[in-house]
Motif scaffolding. Structure first.
Motif: not given
Length: 477
Positions: A344-364
């Protein structure tokens, strides 16, 4: 909310992508949003067109619902575009405020047992792509086995078993391509065995899938009394879950009814439970080195919780092909984080996150590439609602794209890509229906509703031809 017009790209035009685009278009922000729905295939609907057996009656209803969404005109379909090749993430972020990935899961989950690599050992996903006329798969399939094993107790396993055991002429009323019909017509299959690790009360398919097995003509369903084992958890599930109760009762009734058969069918579909695959055997005689010749299982027993444990008893079956239908797995996407263990694409409730758990702005993300290949098609609606809710919440903080005024279709064509459109799909749909009409009346008095076009180049040619479609659905030049 924001007053400026927002441009949103959705990558993947299957149910998950269509549902996400629809929910967004109907939101409070909907009047200020332009949505482009991309797909790598020339035709829309993803899993519905290329991942579900053609003889499913309920699929027509889902297609109609998706059609209604697209016919509202709020969403622009752009097909025949391969993300990562024709358009990059950088391209998308330069021209859109946000990107939603809904690419699904189309690979087979791995099964690490000896012999899995043998000739005649197949992934169910590949077979499904073949019989559904996927444009990127070979036109032929090696259907030379008389006895076949299908591993898995989910809906896909039953789909594969049903298609393998069904007589090809009984599939003519569906949309199967001609190459698939010809392949199945020549199949010498007599016995298809479906194996599940747990008991009848723990199966993962649905009552509808199970009942559809009984609709196959000249195919006997065969069950085995020793496989009907129930523990405390099984009894509780039967008492409290109507779906489990219905399926167990159906199986039990079939077990009784098979004793009353007087004339055997020419083909048999065997349902086995409490079998865990151990090894696929290969035949080294007569130049058949590396060819599937059998499969070994360890018999299982229920442990009281609905789970199973091995008994130490082994049983062998003589088969010439094995299909593993133990689940799908997602594929990585260029320049997008990917969880290789879960597919899967790692995400939090649909917000895609990087390896540090930070949301990639504008990517879902939404659908199976977000949560894994579990649940039915209808479950993707709730999934899409969650993702779109997060996107709407983030709108005030989304930076404006650098080049929002660029027409991506013109950009693609300047790169030599031949994108298809919704009008193109309408033309292709009419063309496929006309191919079905050309068959005339079937032996049982029915008609072919359509014949699916398989080659990508032909799909693109028809979709991009200057055609109009009249109210009756006929294509005119």
């Amino acid at each position: 909310m924001t007053d400026r017009t927002l441009r949103i790209a959705v990558i993947g035009a299957g149910p998950a992508g269509v549902y996400a685009a629809d929910i967004l278009s109907r939101s409070e922000q909907g009047e200020h949003v332009e949505i482009d729905l991309f797909d790598r295939y020339p035709a829309p609907f993803g899993l519905i067109r290329y991942g579900v057996a053609p003889d499913h009656p309920r699929i027509k209803g889902i297609v109609k619902a998706l059609h209604k969404v697209m016919e509202r005109g709020k969403i622009r379909f752009i097909g025949n575009v391969d993300y990562g090749t024709d358009l990059t993430r950088e391209d998308l972020q330069r021209h859109y405020d946000a990107v939603i990935f809904s690419t699904g899961a189309i690979d087979d989950a791995a099964l690490n047992i000896p012999g899995i690599e043998l000739d005649g050992s197949f992934g169910a996903a590949d077979f499904v792509s073949w019989y559904d006329g996927h444009p990127d798969y070979p036109r032929e399939w090696p259907l030379d086995a008389q006895k076949v094993a299908v591993l898995g107790n989910g809906n896909v396993a039953l789909d594969v078993a049903r298609v393998l055991s069904k007589h090809a002429d009984d599939l003519l009323e569906t949309e199967i391509p001609d190459n698939v019909y010809q392949g199945l017509k020549s199949s010498p299959v007599t016995d298809v065995h479906v194996f599940g690790r747990r008991g009848p009360a723990q199966v993962k398919f649905t009552p509808l899938e199970l009942r559809e097995l009984a609709h196959s003509k000249d195919v006997d369903i065969v069950l085995y009394e020793e496989d009907f084992e129930f523990d405390e958890a099984s009894d509780e599930a039967i008492k409290t879950n109507n779906q489990v109760k219905t399926m167990v009762n159906t199986l039990a009734n079939w077990l009784v009814e098979q004793e009353e058969r007087t004339e055997p069918a020419s083909r048999r579909l065997h349902l086995h439970f409490l079998h865990s695959p151990v090894e696929i055997g290969g035949d080294t005689d007569s130049g058949r080195d590396g060819k599937v010749s059998g499969i070994r299982f360890e018999r299982q027993e229920l442990d009281g919780s609905g789970n199973v444990r091995g008994t130490g008893e082994y049983v062998d079956y003589d088969v010439q092909a094995v299909y593993r239908a133990i689940g799908y797995f997602g594929s990585p996407l260029a320049e997008v984080p990917f969880d290789a263990e879960r597919g899967v694409i790692p995400n939090q409730a649909g917000r895609v996150v990087d390896e540090n758990g930070e949301h990639l702005t504008g990517i879902y993300a939404t659908g199976w590439i977000k949560r894994g290949p579990v649940g039915l098609i209808g479950h993707t609606k709730g999934d899409a609602s969650e993702t779109i809710g997060c996107l709407l919440e983030d709108l005030p903080s989304l930076p404006a794209p650098a080049e929002p005024g660029v027409d991506v279709v013109e950009l693609l064509e300047s790169r030599g890509v031949e994108p298809t459109s919704w009008d193109g799909w309408i033309a292709l749909d009419a063309h496929e229906r006309s191919l079905g009409e050309g068959w005339g009346e079937l032996p049982d008095g029915g008609i072919r509703e359509r014949v699916k076009v398989v080659p990508r180049e032909e799909m693109v040619r028809v979709s991009r031809a200057l055609e109009t479609v009249d109210a009756a659905g006929k294509a005119d030049r």
